[in-house]
Design a protein around this motif. Structure first.
Motif, short mmCIF file in Angstrom:
data_model
loop_
_atom_site.label_atom_id
_atom_site.label_comp_id
_atom_site.label_asym_id
_atom_site.label_seq_id
_atom_site.Cartn_x
_atom_site.Cartn_y
_atom_site.Cartn_z
N ASN A 140 3.37 -13.13 0.96
CA ASN A 140 2.23 -13.90 0.46
C ASN A 140 0.92 -13.56 1.17
N ILE A 141 0.94 -12.52 1.96
CA ILE A 141 -0.25 -12.18 2.74
C ILE A 141 -1.35 -11.63 1.84
N MET A 142 -2.60 -11.99 2.19
CA MET A 142 -3.78 -11.45 1.52
C MET A 142 -4.88 -11.40 2.57
N GLN A 143 -5.03 -10.23 3.21
CA GLN A 143 -5.99 -10.15 4.30
C GLN A 143 -6.41 -8.70 4.56
N VAL A 144 -7.56 -8.57 5.18
CA VAL A 144 -8.03 -7.26 5.63
C VAL A 144 -7.56 -7.08 7.06
N SER A 145 -6.88 -5.98 7.31
CA SER A 145 -6.38 -5.67 8.65
C SER A 145 -6.91 -4.29 9.03
N GLY A 146 -7.88 -4.24 9.93
CA GLY A 146 -8.51 -2.97 10.25
C GLY A 146 -9.25 -2.44 9.04
N ASP A 147 -8.92 -1.23 8.63
CA ASP A 147 -9.58 -0.64 7.46
C ASP A 147 -8.69 -0.67 6.23
N HIS A 148 -7.71 -1.59 6.21
CA HIS A 148 -6.81 -1.72 5.06
C HIS A 148 -6.80 -3.16 4.51
N LEU A 149 -6.62 -3.26 3.22
CA LEU A 149 -6.37 -4.54 2.56
C LEU A 149 -4.88 -4.69 2.34
N LEU A 150 -4.30 -5.76 2.87
CA LEU A 150 -2.87 -6.02 2.72
C LEU A 150 -2.66 -7.09 1.66
N LEU A 151 -1.79 -6.80 0.71
CA LEU A 151 -1.49 -7.75 -0.37
C LEU A 151 0.02 -7.92 -0.48
N GLY A 152 0.47 -9.19 -0.42
CA GLY A 152 1.89 -9.47 -0.52
C GLY A 152 2.40 -9.41 -1.94
N SER A 153 3.66 -9.06 -2.09
CA SER A 153 4.24 -8.86 -3.42
C SER A 153 4.41 -10.16 -4.20
N SER A 154 4.37 -11.32 -3.52
CA SER A 154 4.55 -12.59 -4.23
C SER A 154 3.23 -13.23 -4.65
N LEU A 155 2.11 -12.56 -4.39
CA LEU A 155 0.83 -13.08 -4.86
C LEU A 155 0.78 -13.03 -6.38
N THR A 156 0.27 -14.08 -6.99
CA THR A 156 0.18 -14.08 -8.44
C THR A 156 -1.04 -13.27 -8.89
N LEU A 157 -0.98 -12.80 -10.12
CA LEU A 157 -2.11 -12.06 -10.66
C LEU A 157 -3.35 -12.94 -10.73
N THR A 158 -3.16 -14.22 -11.00
CA THR A 158 -4.30 -15.15 -11.01
C THR A 158 -4.91 -15.26 -9.62
N GLY A 159 -4.08 -15.35 -8.60
CA GLY A 159 -4.57 -15.42 -7.23
C GLY A 159 -5.36 -14.18 -6.84
#
Length: 278
Positions: free
Chosen positions: A64-83
């Motif tokens: 469920n992660i959604m964050q910028v870490s260094g020079d990368h954007l991390l997105l979790g696989s359980s995030l909804t398309l609406t989110g």
């Protein structure tokens, strides 16, 4: 309602999920990782999917992660398309995902569910193919971080029991000029006919397509022709069409000839837009 009963599990950690899958598989229960659940419900109703045990991974923090870490954007696989759409952190992904299904369905469809789906379209994968994103996968042998273009060949080639956990995308791709559009046979309703996503990086245009073939794809041969700037736009597009993978879909949504006609025009639009971008 599904025409079969199943056990329901909601692990709290990745290790618990993987261990649970292995245990249930050994019991012959054909376990199924569940995030949004739309595909299981859809295919289960028409006897194209079956399980005796569902493993719901929505509660696992890493998914469920959604964050910028260094020079990368991390997105979790359980995030909804609406989110993802509401956050707007990856404009190409935001635009591409915002046209998948309808708003109600996008509130249930997850990023991982769309990428790993069995349906033809899987449009959410297109931006990641273009951005050469990395994917975090976990299975019985532990975690691994691999380029998505190495493991997505027609579909995400996960080994039995593996989970797509996250994507990692460099900021330079997220900030790059892009073009994306979806065409449907019936305007704003019905299944998509063609979805095209394009991104310009280091003065080169990259293109990924969904709906033309029974799988989403990004093709080096197509991009080689598209970037032959000594030729006219029309010649570049014709060369790209000649380099397309096969087969071309020919079904109730549209004939192969019509799909190629639509793609030709979308490519012309993409090049006209991105050739101007620096």
């Amino acid at each position: 309602m599904l025409p079969f009963d199943f056990e329901y599990y909601r692990p709290e950690t990745l290790k618990e999920a993987v261990d649970l899958y292995q245990k249930l598989d050994q019991q012959g229960k054909q376990p199924f990782y569940f995030s949004g659940g739309t595909e299981l419900i859809t295919l289960g109703r028409i006897d194209l999917a079956y399980t005796e045990a569902v493993i719901d991974i929505k509660g696992i923090p890493e998914c469920n992660i959604m964050q910028v870490s260094g020079d990368h954007l991390l997105l979790g696989s359980s995030l909804t398309l609406t989110g993802l759409e509401e956050a707007g952190l990856f404009p190409l992904l935001t635009k591409t995902s915002s046209e998948i299904a309808d708003h109600s369905a996008r509130g249930k469809i997850t990023l991982g569910g769309n990428i790993c789906a069995r349906i033809f379209y899987r449009e959410a994968v297109l931006p990641f193919l273009l951005a050469e994103s990395m994917v975090l996968i976990i299975g019985t042998e532990g975690k691994k971080m691999v380029p998505i273009n190495d493991v997505f060949q027609g579909h995400l080639r996960l080994n039995k029991g593996e989970i797509l956990v996250q994507t990692a995308t460099e900021n330079r791709y997220i900030q790059a000029p892009y073009f994306t559009v979806k065409r449907r046979q019936q305007w704003e309703t019905g299944y998509p006919l063609i979805t095209l996503a394009a991104l310009k990086i280091n003065q080169k245009i990259r293109v990924a397509v969904s709906g033309l073939c029974p799988f989403p794809f990004r093709s080096p041969a197509v991009e080689e022709s598209i970037n032959a700037r000594g030729n006219s736009i029309e010649t570049r597009v014709e060369g790209a069409l000649n380099a397309l993978p096969q087969p071309i879909l020919d079904d109730i949504e549209g004939s192969s000839e019509y799909r190629l006609f639509v793609l030709r025009n979308l490519l012309l639009d993409a090049l006209a837009n991105l050739d101007r971008e620096q």
